[in-house]
Enzyme design. Structure first.
Site, PDB file in Angstrom:
ATOM      1  N   THR A   1     -37.111  -4.085   8.616  1.00 22.95           N
ATOM      2  CA  THR A   1     -36.908  -5.409   8.027  1.00 22.95           C
ATOM      3  C   THR A   1     -36.626  -5.313   6.533  1.00 22.95           C
ATOM      4  OG1 THR A   1     -38.272  -6.517   9.682  1.00 22.95           O
ATOM      5  CG2 THR A   1     -37.983  -7.649   7.582  1.00 22.95           C
TER       6      THR A   1
ATOM      7  N   SER B   1     -30.884 -10.661  13.310  1.00 22.98           N
ATOM      8  CA  SER B   1     -32.273 -10.267  13.149  1.00 22.98           C
ATOM      9  C   SER B   1     -32.263  -8.810  12.725  1.00 22.98           C
ATOM     10  CB  SER B   1     -33.032 -10.422  14.474  1.00 22.98           C
ATOM     11  OG  SER B   1     -34.239  -9.686  14.464  1.00 22.98           O
ATOM     12  N   THR B   2     -33.308  -8.394  12.051  1.00 22.63           N
ATOM     13  CA  THR B   2     -33.427  -6.959  11.772  1.00 22.63           C
ATOM     14  C   THR B   2     -33.307  -6.152  13.059  1.00 22.63           C
ATOM     15  OG1 THR B   2     -34.782  -7.245   9.796  1.00 22.63           O
ATOM     16  CG2 THR B   2     -35.014  -5.153  10.967  1.00 22.63           C
ATOM     17  N   ASN B   3     -33.779  -6.755  14.163  1.00 25.26           N
ATOM     18  CA  ASN B   3     -33.880  -6.011  15.414  1.00 25.26           C
ATOM     19  C   ASN B   3     -32.547  -5.747  16.091  1.00 25.26           C
ATOM     20  OD1 ASN B   3     -36.532  -6.297  14.764  1.00 25.26           O
ATOM     21  ND2 ASN B   3     -36.988  -7.808  16.342  1.00 25.26           N
TER      22      ASN B   3
ATOM     23  N   THR C   1     -28.948  45.293  24.655  1.00 26.59           N
ATOM     24  CA  THR C   1     -29.785  44.359  25.396  1.00 26.59           C
ATOM     25  C   THR C   1     -31.226  44.721  25.102  1.00 26.59           C
ATOM     26  OG1 THR C   1     -29.728  45.772  27.368  1.00 26.59           O
ATOM     27  CG2 THR C   1     -28.093  44.003  27.228  1.00 26.59           C
TER      28      THR C   1
ATOM     29  N   SER D   1     -34.132  41.205  -5.340  1.00 22.80           N
ATOM     30  CA  SER D   1     -35.531  41.503  -5.630  1.00 22.80           C
ATOM     31  C   SER D   1     -35.766  41.524  -7.128  1.00 22.80           C
ATOM     32  CB  SER D   1     -35.912  42.859  -5.022  1.00 22.80           C
ATOM     33  OG  SER D   1     -37.219  43.230  -5.394  1.00 22.80           O
ATOM     34  N   SER D   2     -36.961  41.117  -7.506  1.00 24.88           N
ATOM     35  CA  SER D   2     -37.364  41.205  -8.912  1.00 24.88           C
ATOM     36  C   SER D   2     -37.998  42.550  -9.225  1.00 24.88           C
ATOM     37  CB  SER D   2     -38.361  40.083  -9.227  1.00 24.88           C
ATOM     38  OG  SER D   2     -39.524  40.227  -8.414  1.00 24.88           O
TER      39      SER D   2
ATOM     40  N   LYS E   1     -31.221  45.870  -4.534  1.00 26.15           N
ATOM     41  CA  LYS E   1     -31.456  45.257  -3.227  1.00 26.15           C
ATOM     42  C   LYS E   1     -30.681  43.935  -3.122  1.00 26.15           C
ATOM     43  CE  LYS E   1     -35.284  44.312  -0.045  1.00 26.15           C
ATOM     44  NZ  LYS E   1     -35.076  42.905   0.344  1.00 26.15           N
TER      45      LYS E   1
END
Length: 467
Positions: free
Chosen positions: A102, A141-143, A188, A319-320, A325
């Protein structure tokens, strides 16, 4: 000049910012729902859908003689501006809200009414002349407005997702063609299996996307069935018998969508099954995209201690602490989008189940969850296409060597040397690291000429005449 104007609702008077196009009902919603901090205006397709519905309703009422031309044209002009992208910053209600939507509907009614008043040379809030409910929301209507807006907006936003999926599918198809001559060993249960081409592997990802595009189009067909004209519970109270057909016809033309009236408006006003089905398709897309990204991460793992069969384009330092990497960050972000979409599907399922009697009050969270899923999946597909798939390269030398030394080649020789001999060859190849072809020739099971004829890519990777 005052910085506020006084507006009235059933709770009493309240000051509204003088410059705001929204009014007192929207103000109450701002106060009531400080939930996500994300306003409905952030979903442009939803705002556009609301404007298109109000535009269609005004056209219908003008034709029926229920709305004079002056007010009708002002409302239509305001709706056209909003559908074109203006005033979306005035749609300020939180996306998660009580009241079955609404507050969203009233936010739209108020913005359209005040912009229409402005176009007529009147002051914002002059509702005695043009009213948000009496005129903009006439026969609505909102509905029926909110579910219809959600369906129209979903159809509009799905176009973007379908386009993004098609681009990704075409990128995988291009890679499948590029890699069609590269033999590799299939797997697989993560164990070596039989030969295939890298092109065949990538073509499966394209096929999966194509299947999901088809399923998405099927699900959208149900979303195009709307309940506009149902008003409060589906009985159509307060509407002219001609209104629904006229309004839906105009809405179809304005939106460019083949919208259809629901055959039973009472059912359509309470049933959210179409959203559950659509969300299920989005979950399917998410699951398969995530599986594809798992494969890309696995195939590119390494580069020294992993499979290292393909190389993803480097996008960021990984990577830090570990120099050099590089991580598969693009597949990783798509994996996370998939997890979110799967969670959104649970939310949509519970919200649809939670409705009671003639209305589902929880469509706002369905809307929020659906739009997030659609938007994020589309963004993920575009990101995966542009920043990953188009730049993938194959480690041709490594793949060729693995095929040459793979015990899996013994499977291809079953029809020629028998299962027991093939098993013996495979065991010897694994134990010694020697090639299958070399061992078969050495054991006198087949000649070099026979091996050359059998161990060709077109024979190894597809059915062939065994005689």
């Amino acid at each position: 000049m005052s910085t506020t104007r006084l507006e009235h609702d059933l709770l009493g008077d309240a000051p509204v910012p003088a410059t705001a196009y929204w009014g007192v009902h929207t103000l109450r919603a701002i106060e009531n729902y400080p939930i996500t901090g994300k306003p409905i205006g952030s979903y442009a397709d939803l705002v556009r859908a609301l404007a298109l519905i109000k535009h269609a309703a005004a056209l219908a009422h003008k034709e029926l003689g229920q709305l004079d031309e002056t007010r009708a044209f002002a409302i239509i002009a305001a709706c056209q501006e909003i559908a074109g992208g203006r005033l979306h910053d005035q749609f300020v209600v939180d996306v998660i809200q009580g009241g079955a939507g609404t507050s969203t509907n009233m936010n739209a009614n108020e913005v359209i009414a005040n912009r229409a008043l402005e176009l007529l040379g009147r002051q914002k809030g002059d509702y005695a002349y043009l009213h948000p409910i009496n005129h903009v929301n006439m026969s609505q209507s909102t509905n029926d407005v909110y579910p219809t807006a959600l369906r129209v907006a979903t159809c509009l936003s799905i176009r973007g997702l379908l386009s993004a999926m098609a681009e990704l599918r075409e990128a995988f198809e291009a890679k499948a063609d590029e890699f069609k001559d590269i033999l590799k060993i299939g797997r697989t249960q993560l164990q070596d299996a039989v030969p295939m081409t890298l092109g065949q592997e990538f073509s499966t990802y394209a096929v999966m996307l194509g299947e999901d595009e088809a399923r998405l189009n099927e699900a959208i067909a149900l979303i195009r069935e709307i309940n506009l004209g149902a008003t409060a519970i589906g009985t159509g109270i307060n509407t002219d018998i001609r209104y629904a057909k006229l309004a839906i016809g105009h809405l179809s033309e304005l939106s460019g969508l083949p919208l259809e009236p629901a055959p039973n408006l009472i059912e359509a006003t309470q049933d959210c099954g179409a959203f559950v089905q659509l969300s299920g398709v989005l979950k399917r897309i998410a699951c398969k995209l995530s599986k594809t990204c798992n494969d890309l991460r696995l195939l590119s793992s390494g580069p020294q201690a992993g499979l290292n069969e393909i190389r993803l384009p480097p996008r960021a330092a990984g990577s830090s602490i570990m120099p050099g990497k590089v991580n598969p960050v693009i597949p990783e972000v798509v994996n996370q989008i998939a997890f979110e979409v799967i969670g959104n599907d649970v939310t949509i399922t519970m919200a649809a189940e939670g409705g009671q009697l003639q209305l589902n009050a929880f469509e706002p969270i369905i809307a929020h969850s659906l739009f997030k899923s659609v938007e994020h999946l589309a963004a993920g597909c575009r990101t995966l296409t542009a920043h990953c798939v188009t730049g993938i390269t194959a480690n041709r030398e490594l793949l060729a060597e693995r095929v040459r030394t793979s015990a899996g080649l013994a499977t291809a020789l079953n029809p020629y040397v028998g299962y027991e001999n093939a098993t013996r060859v495979a065991q010897e190849a694994l134990a010694t690291g020697r090639g299958v072809a070399e061992l078969v020739e050495e054991m006198g099971l087949m000649t070099r000429e026979e091996l050359d004829r059998v161990l060709r890519p077109e024979v190894l990777t597809a059915p062939s005449a065994l005689a």
